[in-house]
Design a protein around this motif. Sequence first.
Motif, PDB file in Angstrom:
ATOM      1  N   GLY A 257       0.813  -1.218   0.000  1.00  0.00           N
ATOM      2  CA  GLY A 257       0.000   0.000   0.000  1.00  0.00           C
ATOM      3  C   GLY A 257       0.846   1.267   0.000  1.00  0.00           C
ATOM      4  O   GLY A 257       0.460   2.293  -0.564  1.00  0.00           O
ATOM      5  N   VAL A 258       2.017   1.201   0.627  1.00  0.00           N
ATOM      6  CA  VAL A 258       2.897   2.376   0.687  1.00  0.00           C
ATOM      7  C   VAL A 258       3.432   2.689  -0.715  1.00  0.00           C
ATOM      8  O   VAL A 258       3.471   3.849  -1.139  1.00  0.00           O
ATOM      9  N   VAL A 259       3.793   1.638  -1.451  1.00  0.00           N
ATOM     10  CA  VAL A 259       4.280   1.835  -2.827  1.00  0.00           C
ATOM     11  C   VAL A 259       3.177   2.464  -3.680  1.00  0.00           C
ATOM     12  O   VAL A 259       3.407   3.422  -4.429  1.00  0.00           O
ATOM     13  N   GLU A 260       1.964   1.946  -3.537  1.00  0.00           N
ATOM     14  CA  GLU A 260       0.851   2.454  -4.365  1.00  0.00           C
ATOM     15  C   GLU A 260       0.592   3.938  -4.094  1.00  0.00           C
ATOM     16  O   GLU A 260       0.351   4.708  -5.020  1.00  0.00           O
ATOM     17  N   ARG A 261       0.653   4.328  -2.833  1.00  0.00           N
ATOM     18  CA  ARG A 261       0.417   5.739  -2.506  1.00  0.00           C
ATOM     19  C   ARG A 261       1.543   6.629  -3.020  1.00  0.00           C
ATOM     20  O   ARG A 261       1.318   7.735  -3.497  1.00  0.00           O
ATOM     21  N   LEU A 262       2.782   6.103  -2.908  1.00  0.00           N
ATOM     22  CA  LEU A 262       3.912   6.891  -3.403  1.00  0.00           C
ATOM     23  C   LEU A 262       3.861   7.034  -4.921  1.00  0.00           C
ATOM     24  O   LEU A 262       4.153   8.104  -5.460  1.00  0.00           O
ATOM     25  N   GLU A 263       3.479   5.966  -5.615  1.00  0.00           N
ATOM     26  CA  GLU A 263       3.380   6.060  -7.086  1.00  0.00           C
ATOM     27  C   GLU A 263       2.307   7.074  -7.483  1.00  0.00           C
ATOM     28  O   GLU A 263       2.459   7.809  -8.455  1.00  0.00           O
ATOM     29  N   ARG A 264       1.247   7.109  -6.712  1.00  0.00           N
ATOM     30  CA  ARG A 264       0.180   8.089  -6.979  1.00  0.00           C
ATOM     31  C   ARG A 264       0.679   9.518  -6.729  1.00  0.00           C
ATOM     32  O   ARG A 264       0.450  10.418  -7.531  1.00  0.00           O
ATOM     33  N   ASP A 265       1.377   9.706  -5.605  1.00  0.00           N
ATOM     34  CA  ASP A 265       1.747  11.070  -5.189  1.00  0.00           C
ATOM     35  C   ASP A 265       3.026  11.588  -5.858  1.00  0.00           C
ATOM     36  O   ASP A 265       3.212  12.798  -5.959  1.00  0.00           O
ATOM     37  N   CYS A 266       3.928  10.689  -6.226  1.00  0.00           N
ATOM     38  CA  CYS A 266       5.230  11.119  -6.778  1.00  0.00           C
ATOM     39  C   CYS A 266       5.500  10.376  -8.091  1.00  0.00           C
ATOM     40  O   CYS A 266       6.402   9.525  -8.155  1.00  0.00           O
ATOM     41  N   PRO A 267       4.734  10.679  -9.141  1.00  0.00           N
ATOM     42  CA  PRO A 267       4.889   9.923 -10.392  1.00  0.00           C
ATOM     43  C   PRO A 267       6.266  10.094 -11.043  1.00  0.00           C
ATOM     44  O   PRO A 267       6.648   9.278 -11.883  1.00  0.00           O
ATOM     45  N   GLU A 268       7.012  11.113 -10.634  1.00  0.00           N
ATOM     46  CA  GLU A 268       8.335  11.349 -11.237  1.00  0.00           C
ATOM     47  C   GLU A 268       9.415  10.459 -10.609  1.00  0.00           C
ATOM     48  O   GLU A 268      10.543  10.416 -11.080  1.00  0.00           O
ATOM     49  N   LYS A 269       9.070   9.735  -9.532  1.00  0.00           N
ATOM     50  CA  LYS A 269      10.069   8.892  -8.861  1.00  0.00           C
ATOM     51  C   LYS A 269       9.762   7.419  -9.086  1.00  0.00           C
ATOM     52  O   LYS A 269       8.630   7.061  -9.421  1.00  0.00           O
ATOM     53  N   LYS A 270      10.776   6.564  -8.862  1.00  0.00           N
ATOM     54  CA  LYS A 270      10.612   5.114  -9.087  1.00  0.00           C
ATOM     55  C   LYS A 270      10.568   4.398  -7.731  1.00  0.00           C
ATOM     56  O   LYS A 270      11.434   4.626  -6.878  1.00  0.00           O
ATOM     57  N   PHE A 271       9.578   3.535  -7.554  1.00  0.00           N
ATOM     58  CA  PHE A 271       9.435   2.804  -6.294  1.00  0.00           C
ATOM     59  C   PHE A 271       9.438   1.305  -6.548  1.00  0.00           C
ATOM     60  O   PHE A 271       8.744   0.830  -7.447  1.00  0.00           O
TER      61      PHE A 271
END
Length: 304
Positions: free
Chosen positions: A237-251
């Motif tokens: 879930g943390v990865v999914e939220r980060l991908e949503r919030d920071c599309p310019e970064k790679k998780f």
Amino acid sequence: MDKRELIQKINRLKKEKNAIVLAHTYQNLEIDEVADFSGDSLYLSRQAASTDADIIVFAGVYFMAETAKILSPDKTVLLPNLSAGCAMADKINTEQLRAFKNQYPDIPVVCYVNSTAAVKAESDICCTSANAVNVVKSLKAKEVLFVPDQHLGAYVESQLEGVNVITYPGYCPVHHAITVEDIENKKALYPQAKVMVHPECPAEVAKKADFVGSTTAIIKAVKQCEAKEFIIVTEKGVVERLERDCPEKKFVLINEKAICDTMKLLRLEDILFSLENNTYAIDVDKETAAKALKSIDRMIAINA
Ligand code: 13P
Ligand code: SF4
């Protein structure tokens, strides 16, 4: 019903019933679209303590709804699926806690919020992953008992000088299964990536971290960091939220098994059903709730 319609219906019902939805960071991402607050356990318990809503729908697991009910006994607290338990909370019951205390008498007991109300009731103070170090520090004790998470307890000890943290052998299966080899494998593929670790992971994994913190702390640290790649060593879930919030970064999720099945039980349809039918109201018996509240209130009073 399509998703937009579902969201509209939920929002209308929330207004009509003066209800709020609290969602944990491990929840299915779509739940965030109707959540009034989403975040880590500490943040959510603060919201549960301060809201003036009549109904709290808890999009999380059982102990979270129980904690909300203890903090807000006059409100209706709903858990949309009663099967949403926590394998870590289930690792210790009151008999096991009493036996542990008898083995180490006269030592204060710190209990991770991922525990039952009955276990909180027999502990001295509660903590979450966000404030565990400060909670233990606040006790100014040379020795503390820490239940149920052996890994969070070990992490706390590693952060404090001169405190012996005696841990109960519980753990979260999702984090316990993560290994140093998992980190090395991902580091080989993404050598520049920063390693962000939740303290429910084993100590040898935490030692490999660039950052250790709660789910909300990890998200905040990523947002403040200039790096472009991150290995996320906690639940998906943390990865999914980060991908949503920071599309310019790679998780990169540490491994494909880092998923908490009981957190993932809810869909938007379940939130709607819960609001329509007031299901399932969580109750905690008065005596247990009063004792558990002392442990939770002591934690909240520390304000760190
Ligand atoms: P936090 O979100 O408080 O870091 O907790 C992690 C967890 O495992 C909750 O069940
Ligand atoms: Fe419990 Fe682990 Fe799931 Fe958190 S991730 S709810 S500690 S089983």
